[in-house]
Design an enzyme around this catalytic site. Structure first.
Site: not given
Length: 246
Positions: A14-15, A18, A91, A161, A165, A196
């Site tokens: 997930g680079a 964010g 991430n 979701y 998690k 976030v």
């Protein structure tokens, strides 16, 4: 660990925006070789140019985490070109508005393929490579969500979701215990931020006035956990905006 940043290899999922982008900027600035993976590489190509003057290096690789073959190709490329992976930071995540009553199982599968199954496959393959290369002091960091510990307002209507998690919380604990039983020194760390400010949460924040963390706040917590001495393990960091209670 500060003095050992140079030439360490980190893989960040997930680079391209964010938290992932903030992490890459800092790790490359510390002298690390960072493999940044994402489904599309347009944003990371720009980031490569921006980081050219830094002591480390960013290597962007395309990877769909829901596709096991993509993950295997990434690991194969890393072994051939960089040798090993010292640090894995999971991430990447997706959050889709689906419900228990009205949405298809395939929609749930998309979330679990990315948030749990793809992450699990990446962990397995990185651990295999660490073992093959004799790395017994590696670090695996899972960026979770405070939703994985408590039911937060933002995610009450997002059961898929939230379930992914909560499952990640359990998976992280089980992995840590499994490695400990094998007398491995590989650290397994969970970072669980509250809300976030990211592309994923932008619309919700427009409609709901609420305190939120910046991506760099989470990135700084990751760096803190990375720099602990070899004999210290931070198992879980829960990060919230000041004055928030969860």
């Amino acid at each position: 660990m500060e003095q050992n940043w140079v030439d360490k290899v980190a893989l960040v999922t997930g680079a391209n925006s964010g938290i992932g982008k903030c992490l890459i900027e800092c790790l490359v600035g510390k002298g690390m070789k960072v493999i940044g993976i994402a489904p599309q590489l347009d944003k990371m190509k720009t980031l490569v140019e921006e980081l050219k003057s830094k002591p480390g290096k960013l290597v962007p690789l395309q990877c769909d985490l829901s596709n096991q073959n993509d993950i295997l190709k990434v690991i194969e490329w890393v072994e051939k070109n960089l040798g090993a992976i010292d640090i894995l930071i999971n991430n990447a995540t997706i959050n889709i508005d689906i419900t228990l009553q009205n949405d298809e199982v395939l929609d749930w599968k998309k979330i679990f393929d990315m948030n749990l199954l793809g992450l699990t496959c990446m962990i397995q393959e990185v651990l295999k490579l660490m073992k093959k290369k004799g790395i017994n002091n590696g670090i695996i960091i899972n960026i979770n969500d405070a939703s994985g510990l408590n039911l937060l307002p933002m995610n009450r209507n997002r059961p898929a979701y939230l379930a992914s998690k909560c499952a990640l919380t359990t998976l992280t604990d089980c992995l840590r215990s499994e490695l400990a039983r094998c007398e491995s020194n590989i650290k397994v760390i969970s970072i669980s931020p509250d809300l976030v400010e990211t592309d994923m949460t932008a619309q919700w924040l427009k409609e709901n006035s609420r305190l939120a963390l910046k991506p760099k706040n989470v990135s700084d917590c990751v760096l803190f956990a990375l720099q602990t001495p070899d004999n210290v393990l931070i198992k879980e960091l829960v990060v919230t905006p000041n004055r928030e209670t969860i």
